[in-house]
Design a protein around this motif. Structure first.
Motif, mmCIF file in Angstrom:
data_model
loop_
_atom_site.group_PDB
_atom_site.id
_atom_site.type_symbol
_atom_site.label_atom_id
_atom_site.label_comp_id
_atom_site.label_asym_id
_atom_site.label_seq_id
_atom_site.Cartn_x
_atom_site.Cartn_y
_atom_site.Cartn_z
ATOM 1 N N GLY A 7 0.776 -1.237 0.000
ATOM 2 C CA GLY A 7 0.000 0.000 0.000
ATOM 3 C C GLY A 7 0.803 1.280 0.000
ATOM 4 O O GLY A 7 0.226 2.359 0.158
ATOM 5 N N THR A 8 2.122 1.211 -0.173
ATOM 6 C CA THR A 8 2.920 2.438 -0.134
ATOM 7 C C THR A 8 2.757 3.298 -1.381
ATOM 8 O O THR A 8 3.116 4.470 -1.363
ATOM 9 C CB THR A 8 4.411 2.118 0.066
ATOM 10 N N THR A 9 2.194 2.752 -2.465
ATOM 11 C CA THR A 9 2.017 3.568 -3.670
ATOM 12 C C THR A 9 0.992 4.674 -3.473
ATOM 13 O O THR A 9 0.975 5.630 -4.236
ATOM 14 C CB THR A 9 1.580 2.700 -4.864
ATOM 15 N N ARG A 10 0.171 4.588 -2.446
ATOM 16 C CA ARG A 10 -0.805 5.664 -2.216
ATOM 17 C C ARG A 10 -0.120 6.969 -1.819
ATOM 18 O O ARG A 10 -0.702 8.037 -1.904
ATOM 19 C CB ARG A 10 -1.818 5.262 -1.168
ATOM 20 N N TYR A 11 1.153 6.906 -1.401
ATOM 21 C CA TYR A 11 1.906 8.100 -1.034
ATOM 22 C C TYR A 11 2.670 8.697 -2.217
ATOM 23 O O TYR A 11 3.275 9.751 -2.093
ATOM 24 C CB TYR A 11 2.884 7.785 0.086
ATOM 25 N N GLU A 12 2.643 8.030 -3.335
ATOM 26 C CA GLU A 12 3.367 8.501 -4.506
ATOM 27 C C GLU A 12 2.673 9.730 -5.080
ATOM 28 O O GLU A 12 1.447 9.773 -5.206
ATOM 29 C CB GLU A 12 3.408 7.399 -5.567
ATOM 30 N N LYS A 13 3.463 10.727 -5.423
ATOM 31 C CA LYS A 13 2.898 11.954 -5.985
ATOM 32 C C LYS A 13 2.736 11.774 -7.485
ATOM 33 O O LYS A 13 3.648 11.377 -8.181
ATOM 34 C CB LYS A 13 3.818 13.130 -5.692
ATOM 35 N N ARG A 14 1.564 12.078 -7.977
ATOM 36 C CA ARG A 14 1.254 11.978 -9.402
ATOM 37 C C ARG A 14 0.954 13.362 -9.956
ATOM 38 O O ARG A 14 0.556 14.264 -9.228
ATOM 39 C CB ARG A 14 0.029 11.083 -9.630
ATOM 40 N N ALA A 15 1.121 13.490 -11.263
ATOM 41 C CA ALA A 15 0.796 14.725 -11.977
ATOM 42 C C ALA A 15 1.548 15.929 -11.424
ATOM 43 O O ALA A 15 0.994 17.011 -11.268
ATOM 44 C CB ALA A 15 -0.714 14.979 -11.960
ATOM 45 N N ILE A 16 2.835 15.754 -11.135
ATOM 46 C CA ILE A 16 3.617 16.875 -10.615
ATOM 47 C C ILE A 16 4.479 17.526 -11.688
ATOM 48 O O ILE A 16 5.055 18.567 -11.459
ATOM 49 C CB ILE A 16 4.491 16.449 -9.424
ATOM 50 N N ALA A 17 4.578 16.903 -12.875
ATOM 51 C CA ALA A 17 5.392 17.472 -13.940
ATOM 52 C C ALA A 17 4.683 18.672 -14.561
ATOM 53 O O ALA A 17 3.489 18.634 -14.832
ATOM 54 C CB ALA A 17 5.674 16.424 -15.007
ATOM 55 N N LEU A 18 5.428 19.725 -14.772
ATOM 56 C CA LEU A 18 4.873 20.916 -15.379
ATOM 57 C C LEU A 18 5.042 20.909 -16.898
ATOM 58 O O LEU A 18 4.362 21.650 -17.595
ATOM 59 C CB LEU A 18 5.539 22.161 -14.801
ATOM 60 N N GLU A 19 5.968 20.086 -17.387
ATOM 61 C CA GLU A 19 6.244 20.046 -18.818
ATOM 62 C C GLU A 19 6.369 18.605 -19.285
ATOM 63 O O GLU A 19 6.736 17.724 -18.516
ATOM 64 C CB GLU A 19 7.544 20.776 -19.125
ATOM 65 N N MET A 20 6.067 18.382 -20.567
ATOM 66 C CA MET A 20 6.259 17.077 -21.187
ATOM 67 C C MET A 20 7.520 17.151 -22.048
ATOM 68 O O MET A 20 7.719 18.142 -22.755
ATOM 69 C CB MET A 20 5.074 16.723 -22.078
ATOM 70 N N PRO A 21 8.358 16.134 -22.024
ATOM 71 C CA PRO A 21 9.552 16.168 -22.865
ATOM 72 C C PRO A 21 9.176 16.012 -24.341
ATOM 73 O O PRO A 21 8.200 15.352 -24.691
ATOM 74 C CB PRO A 21 10.364 14.966 -22.383
ATOM 75 N N ILE A 22 9.959 16.646 -25.200
ATOM 76 C CA ILE A 22 9.780 16.525 -26.641
ATOM 77 C C ILE A 22 11.049 15.910 -27.201
ATOM 78 O O ILE A 22 12.156 16.404 -26.963
ATOM 79 C CB ILE A 22 9.512 17.890 -27.295
ATOM 80 N N TRP A 23 10.896 14.835 -27.948
ATOM 81 C CA TRP A 23 12.032 14.117 -28.501
ATOM 82 C C TRP A 23 12.582 14.846 -29.718
ATOM 83 O O TRP A 23 11.847 15.222 -30.625
ATOM 84 C CB TRP A 23 11.602 12.700 -28.871
ATOM 85 N N ASP A 24 13.894 15.037 -29.740
ATOM 86 C CA ASP A 24 14.562 15.672 -30.873
ATOM 87 C C ASP A 24 15.412 14.615 -31.569
ATOM 88 O O ASP A 24 16.474 14.237 -31.062
ATOM 89 C CB ASP A 24 15.439 16.827 -30.397
ATOM 90 N N PRO A 25 14.978 14.096 -32.721
ATOM 91 C CA PRO A 25 15.720 13.034 -33.390
ATOM 92 C C PRO A 25 17.106 13.456 -33.864
ATOM 93 O O PRO A 25 17.975 12.613 -34.061
ATOM 94 C CB PRO A 25 14.843 12.639 -34.566
ATOM 95 N N ASP A 26 17.339 14.766 -34.013
ATOM 96 C CA ASP A 26 18.640 15.240 -34.482
ATOM 97 C C ASP A 26 19.745 15.052 -33.442
ATOM 98 O O ASP A 26 20.910 14.904 -33.795
ATOM 99 C CB ASP A 26 18.573 16.706 -34.886
ATOM 100 N N ILE A 27 19.391 15.070 -32.164
ATOM 101 C CA ILE A 27 20.414 14.917 -31.130
ATOM 102 C C ILE A 27 20.348 13.552 -30.431
ATOM 103 O O ILE A 27 21.179 13.252 -29.585
ATOM 104 C CB ILE A 27 20.329 16.054 -30.083
ATOM 105 N N CYS A 28 19.367 12.734 -30.783
ATOM 106 C CA CYS A 28 19.207 11.410 -30.176
ATOM 107 C C CYS A 28 20.333 10.477 -30.640
ATOM 108 O O CYS A 28 20.672 10.437 -31.825
ATOM 109 C CB CYS A 28 17.852 10.829 -30.575
ATOM 110 N N ILE A 29 20.897 9.707 -29.702
ATOM 111 C CA ILE A 29 21.975 8.774 -30.046
ATOM 112 C C ILE A 29 21.515 7.320 -29.965
ATOM 113 O O ILE A 29 22.334 6.412 -29.943
ATOM 114 C CB ILE A 29 23.212 8.999 -29.153
ATOM 115 N N ASP A 30 20.240 7.080 -29.921
ATOM 116 C CA ASP A 30 19.638 5.734 -29.935
ATOM 117 C C ASP A 30 20.012 4.881 -28.721
ATOM 118 O O ASP A 30 20.006 3.663 -28.807
ATOM 119 C CB ASP A 30 20.033 4.958 -31.198
ATOM 120 N N CYS A 31 20.314 5.480 -27.601
ATOM 121 C CA CYS A 31 20.744 4.688 -26.442
ATOM 122 C C CYS A 31 19.570 4.098 -25.671
ATOM 123 O O CYS A 31 19.698 3.058 -25.035
ATOM 124 C CB CYS A 31 21.617 5.523 -25.511
ATOM 125 N N GLY A 32 18.420 4.761 -25.674
ATOM 126 C CA GLY A 32 17.243 4.272 -24.964
ATOM 127 C C GLY A 32 17.260 4.526 -23.474
ATOM 128 O O GLY A 32 16.385 4.052 -22.752
#
Length: 81
Positions: A7-32
């Motif tokens: 039951g410890t997941t009830r203490y997890e904070k959700r929806a706290i990110a203010l921004e979503m990341p945007i993937w840039d294929p030009d700088i991605c090095i395919d590492c994952g």
């Protein structure tokens, strides 16, 4: 032994990110690594054949995937909302 009480997941904070990341294929090095360190599995990496891109919507970002095991494939990283 390292264990969490039930039951410890009830203490997890959700929806706290203010921004979503945007993937840039030009700088991605395919590492994952971005998909590995994402704490809630929101960032997903997909590898697919070029034929799949024929049905992709306009503006869909992808790039050639550099791999000895999957030559000729493409990859995309998307964020699930």
């Amino acid at each position: 032994m390292d264990a969490f009480r039930p039951g410890t997941t009830r203490y997890e904070k959700r929806a706290i990110a203010l921004e979503m990341p945007i993937w840039d294929p030009d700088i991605c090095i395919d590492c994952g690594k971005c998909t590995i360190v994402c704490p809630h599995a929101v960032i997903r990496m997909k590898v697919f054949t070029p034929e799949v891109l024929a049905g992709a919507p306009d503006g869909f970002l992808s790039k050639p995937f550099r791999s000895k095991d999957l030559p000729g494939h493409h990859m995309a990283i998307r964020c699930r909302r």
